[in-house]
Every structure is written in C-alpha cells, then in structure tokens.
Motif scaffolding. Structure first.
Motif, PDB file in Angstrom:
ATOM      1  N   ARG A   1      -7.184   3.423 -12.594  1.00 44.09           N
ATOM      2  CA  ARG A   1      -6.719   2.317 -13.433  1.00 44.09           C
ATOM      3  C   ARG A   1      -5.216   2.114 -13.273  1.00 44.09           C
ATOM      4  NH1 ARG A   1      -9.049   3.794 -17.951  1.00 44.09           N
ATOM      5  NH2 ARG A   1     -10.897   2.555 -17.528  1.00 44.09           N
ATOM      6  N   ASP A   2      -4.463   3.214 -13.241  1.00 41.58           N
ATOM      7  CA  ASP A   2      -3.016   3.103 -13.077  1.00 41.58           C
ATOM      8  C   ASP A   2      -2.652   2.635 -11.666  1.00 41.58           C
ATOM      9  OD1 ASP A   2      -2.669   3.949 -15.676  1.00 41.58           O
ATOM     10  OD2 ASP A   2      -2.377   6.053 -15.139  1.00 41.58           O
ATOM     11  N   ILE A   3      -3.386   3.124 -10.679  1.00 38.62           N
ATOM     12  CA  ILE A   3      -3.146   2.673  -9.307  1.00 38.62           C
ATOM     13  C   ILE A   3      -3.422   1.183  -9.191  1.00 38.62           C
ATOM     14  CG2 ILE A   3      -3.951   2.855  -6.914  1.00 38.62           C
ATOM     15  CD1 ILE A   3      -4.515   5.816  -7.432  1.00 38.62           C
ATOM     16  N   ASN A   4      -4.495   0.741  -9.800  1.00 42.58           N
ATOM     17  CA  ASN A   4      -4.865  -0.676  -9.750  1.00 42.58           C
ATOM     18  C   ASN A   4      -3.782  -1.551 -10.380  1.00 42.58           C
ATOM     19  OD1 ASN A   4      -7.051  -2.629  -9.100  1.00 42.58           O
ATOM     20  ND2 ASN A   4      -6.981  -2.996 -11.303  1.00 42.58           N
ATOM     21  N   ALA A   5      -3.243  -1.093 -11.502  1.00 36.46           N
ATOM     22  CA  ALA A   5      -2.177  -1.844 -12.171  1.00 36.46           C
ATOM     23  C   ALA A   5      -0.950  -1.963 -11.265  1.00 36.46           C
ATOM     24  CB  ALA A   5      -1.797  -1.172 -13.483  1.00 36.46           C
ATOM     25  N   GLU A   6      -0.610  -0.904 -10.557  1.00 33.36           N
ATOM     26  CA  GLU A   6       0.529  -0.937  -9.652  1.00 33.36           C
ATOM     27  C   GLU A   6       0.264  -1.878  -8.474  1.00 33.36           C
ATOM     28  OE1 GLU A   6       4.233  -0.159  -7.925  1.00 33.36           O
ATOM     29  OE2 GLU A   6       3.475   0.151  -9.973  1.00 33.36           O
ATOM     30  N   LEU A   7      -0.954  -1.848  -7.939  1.00 29.93           N
ATOM     31  CA  LEU A   7      -1.300  -2.753  -6.843  1.00 29.93           C
ATOM     32  C   LEU A   7      -1.206  -4.212  -7.284  1.00 29.93           C
ATOM     33  CD1 LEU A   7      -4.371  -0.959  -5.203  1.00 29.93           C
ATOM     34  CD2 LEU A   7      -2.115  -1.304  -4.186  1.00 29.93           C
TER      35      LEU A   7
ATOM     36  N   LYS B   1       0.805  -1.227   0.000  1.00 30.38           N
ATOM     37  CA  LYS B   1       0.000   0.000   0.000  1.00 30.38           C
ATOM     38  C   LYS B   1       0.835   1.272   0.000  1.00 30.38           C
ATOM     39  CE  LYS B   1      -2.420  -1.078   3.659  1.00 30.38           C
ATOM     40  NZ  LYS B   1      -3.469  -1.063   4.704  1.00 30.38           N
ATOM     41  N   ASP B   2       2.132   1.127   0.162  1.00 37.27           N
ATOM     42  CA  ASP B   2       3.008   2.303   0.241  1.00 37.27           C
ATOM     43  C   ASP B   2       3.311   2.825  -1.166  1.00 37.27           C
ATOM     44  OD1 ASP B   2       4.627   4.296   1.173  1.00 37.27           O
ATOM     45  OD2 ASP B   2       6.389   2.998   1.440  1.00 37.27           O
ATOM     46  N   ILE B   3       2.308   3.462  -1.756  1.00 38.14           N
ATOM     47  CA  ILE B   3       2.389   3.960  -3.138  1.00 38.14           C
ATOM     48  C   ILE B   3       2.484   5.477  -3.135  1.00 38.14           C
ATOM     49  CG2 ILE B   3       1.109   4.191  -5.307  1.00 38.14           C
ATOM     50  CD1 ILE B   3      -0.036   1.434  -4.845  1.00 38.14           C
ATOM     51  N   ASP B   4       3.341   6.015  -3.982  1.00 36.80           N
ATOM     52  CA  ASP B   4       3.445   7.468  -4.143  1.00 36.80           C
ATOM     53  C   ASP B   4       2.260   7.942  -4.985  1.00 36.80           C
ATOM     54  OD1 ASP B   4       4.064  10.095  -4.509  1.00 36.80           O
ATOM     55  OD2 ASP B   4       5.963   9.754  -5.552  1.00 36.80           O
ATOM     56  N   ILE B   5       1.212   8.397  -4.317  1.00 35.48           N
ATOM     57  CA  ILE B   5      -0.021   8.748  -5.027  1.00 35.48           C
ATOM     58  C   ILE B   5       0.145   9.924  -5.975  1.00 35.48           C
ATOM     59  CG2 ILE B   5      -1.546   7.781  -3.270  1.00 35.48           C
ATOM     60  CD1 ILE B   5      -1.841  10.565  -2.119  1.00 35.48           C
ATOM     61  N   LYS B   6       1.187  10.723  -5.787  1.00 34.80           N
ATOM     62  CA  LYS B   6       1.406  11.874  -6.664  1.00 34.80           C
ATOM     63  C   LYS B   6       1.735  11.442  -8.090  1.00 34.80           C
ATOM     64  CE  LYS B   6       1.130  14.969  -3.317  1.00 34.80           C
ATOM     65  NZ  LYS B   6       0.001  15.926  -3.258  1.00 34.80           N
TER      66      LYS B   6
END
Length: 389
Positions: free
Chosen positions: A366-372, A355-360
């Motif tokens: 869709r891009d967040i989901n791909a990274e997860l 969950k430690d994603i750089d949201i900036k």
C-alpha cells in the motif's frame, strides 16, 4: 374490481431491458404525483406494442408509499381493459406493492421471463471450462506477488470445489487470509473479480466501518418500521452486481451475531434479509481477510466458523525481491492506463526514475503504491493540465 399483473425485474438488468423494450416498440409512461391521470391516459393510442409503467418510485420510500399507493390505485382504476399497459417494479420493492395493493394484484411475474429478455451472465468459478480456469490461475500467479505456497494451495482447493459444487456438497467457496495490512490480501478478491466479472461493481464489505451493536443490521438490513431501519449493505451490493466474488475485509472486527450469520451462510449457501428476500450464493467465492497473525485468529473467530472455510492462510511480509517485482508490475499497469485513458506516453528515462524506489523504506504494498502514484502524477501532471488541460 380491476386487477393487474405486476412484472418484477432485476435492477441489474434495467438499462439493458429498457433498450430492448424500446427497440421492440414499447413506450414508457411517466406519471407524476398530482398529475391528471385522465389526461395522461387520453394520449394513449394503439400505435405502439405496449406501454411500460415503472411503479418502483412509488414504493421505494416506506414512509411515503401509502400515499403513493393511492395514486397507483387511481391509475389502475382509470385504465381501459384493452390498453396494453405493463406495470413493472424493481423486485426489491414488490413487497410494498403486495402489502398495500394486494386487492388490485392478480399475480406477480418475472418481466425478463415474460418478455423473453436475454442478459449476459457473469462467469462463476464452476462454470469455467478448463482453458478459462487456467487463465484465471495465471492471472492469480501473475497478479499476486509472493506467497507461492498460497497460490498452490488455492489452486488445489479451487479444483476440489469445482468438483464438489457440482455434486451439491459445497455451495460457496470461502477463503480466510490473515496477515499484516497492505501485503496483498484484498488483491486476491480484486484479481478474481477482474477476471470473472470485469464490468461489474466490486462487492466489498469492510467491517472496520461497522459498530458491534448494529453490524448484522448494517449487513442484511433491519426490519421495516424499526427506527433507523436500513436495507443492508450486503443485500444492496448483491442486488447491484452480477459479480460472483465477495470481499469481506477486516473480518476480525465482526461480532458474534455476524459470525453466526456467516456460519449458516457457508453451510447452506443462502440467506434471507430483514425484508424476507432470499439470496442464493451458490457458486460464489467469498474472500475474508483479517489483519491478524495466524496465531491470534482463534481469539477473534470461533472454531466452528474457522472449520467452515475451504482454505485458511497467513500471508507473509514481502521480501526485497518481491517488492521489486511488485514495483515493476504495478508501474507497468498504471502506465498502461495512462497511455490508454489519457493518451500520454512516458519516456523510458522517466519510467526508470519512477521505479527507482528505496524498497528498504517500505514494508507493504500500500505504501509502495502510494509512492508510485505520487511519482507518476508528478511526471504526467504538467502535460495533462498544460494550457488549461
């Protein structure tokens, strides 16, 4: 001349009614083209309640159905009057039997009604009781990140629709959602489907896959006999799913013919496909999405059609806080599936890393989901495929 009753069925019921008929003592006849008909019927005894013969394969292919019809006619001719044989057919192909073997047809009846077969109905938004309706609203509230004003307006319009559908004023509930790609527009339809019809195929039409010159034919089919004729994506998906939710994606790419089709559909609640088959969409929800800002939508969709939608709304980009909420919810959902489907537990330490994603760095879900998904697969892959997995 011998004539038969043809029993048509809904394809969505096929697996269920085959089991019910088998349990009730019916046997099934299977006859291949070229097989000796008399030999097949010579094996028939009275030790069964009845025989079921599905003639759908003979009429599924328009080009070959004429020669196959001769086989079916031979079967009918070789039957004895006291044989309890039921000829059944997928109702999508009843027209083929009627066209080619009308002289052998006494009448057409519903197999489900005739044999008293029972099937579960998919839930619709009008048929929910108030407790179920509030649960659906809760699913929207929890599953859709951001756009709080939309959620309030959506509830208001759904409540109004639940009243006026019962009065016959509004056959279909329709919502048009505009905005950038990847910000949750299609998620509205997915949440509705998961809540109302979790076991049914998702009905989705994407106009990004259509070309302008054949869009309407791709949607509802082209007439038989036309070169490149097709059955129609919408017609087929409605036939294969009991879901009362339809997603129409990238609607801004449709042409005028398609817009006129939906203009009439939202008004009447019914349509007829290219083969003359009627579809009643009463109590359906149709979610239209467009990858356009609200101030550009009138350049692509006619004012007449825009006025037909129960709700029009433009989704905004997610705030940083909303992105964090999405990461939290999405990670929990996917890891729940990992645990239940793959029997793999992920440690709290690894969950924190996932969950430690750089949201900036990300502008949409869709891009967040791909990274997860990448991070989760990196964590569970060694365990899932260790020792030959």
């Amino acid at each position: 001349m011998k004539k038969i009753i043809l029993y048509e069925y809904d394809k969505r019921n096929r697996e269920d009614f085959l089991k019910q008929l088998e349990d009730a003592g019916y046997a099934f006849l299977s006859i291949m083209v070229g097989e000796d008909i008399k030999n097949v019927f010579g094996e028939i005894t009275t030790a069964t309640k009845g025989f079921i013969m599905d003639v759908t394969p003979f009429f599924r292919d328009d080009e070959r159905s004429l020669s196959f019809a001769l086989v079916v006619e031979k079967i009918i001719e070789n039957m004895q009057d006291d044989w309890p044989v039921f000829f059944i057919i997928d109702r999508r192909y009843t027209y083929g039997f009627q066209d080619l073997l009308f002289h052998r047809l006494e009448k057409v009846e519903s197999l489900e009604v005739t044999l008293g077969l029972q099937f579960p109905e998919s839930k619709d938004i009008v048929g929910l009781d108030e407790k179920e309706f509030k649960q659906l609203l809760g699913a929207i509230q929890d599953g859709l990140v951001g756009n709080e004003k939309f959620k309030r307006r959506f509830e208001e319009e759904l409540r109004k629709y639940r009243v006026f559908n019962k009065l016959g004023y509004q056959p279909i509930f329709s919502v048009l959602i505009c905005g950038n790609s990847g910000i949750g527009k299609t998620e509205v339809a997915r949440i509705l489907t998961r809540t109302l019809s979790p076991d049914q195929p998702f009905i989705k039409i994407n106009f990004g896959n259509y070309s302008d010159h054949n869009a309407l034919s791709s949607l509802i089919g082209s007439p038989r006999g036309y070169i490149g004729s097709s059955k129609g994506e919408l017609s087929e998906k409605l036939t294969n799913s009991r879901s009362k939710v339809i997603l129409i994606d990238e609607f801004e790419k449709c042409d005028k013919q398609v817009q006129n089709f939906f203009l009439q559909l939202l008004e009447d609640g019914v349509f007829t496909d290219s083969l003359g088959r009627d579809y009643n969409l009463d109590k359906y929800i149709i979610v239209f999405t467009a990858n356009l800002p609200s101030d550009k939508i009138t350049t692509k969709i006619s004012p007449e059609l825009l006025s037909r939608f129960n709700l029009k709304y433009s989704f905004s980009l997610l705030s940083d806080k909303e992105k964090e909420t999405y990461i939290e919810n999405r990670t929990a959902l996917m890891l729940k599936d990992v645990q239940e489907e793959l029997n793999i537990n992920v440690s709290p330490e690894k969950i924190s890393e996932i969950k430690d994603i750089d949201i900036k760095k990300y502008s949409n879900m869709r891009d967040i989901n791909a990274e997860l998904m990448k991070r989760i697969s990196d964590v569970i892959y060694p365990e899932l495929f260790s020792n030959g997995g």
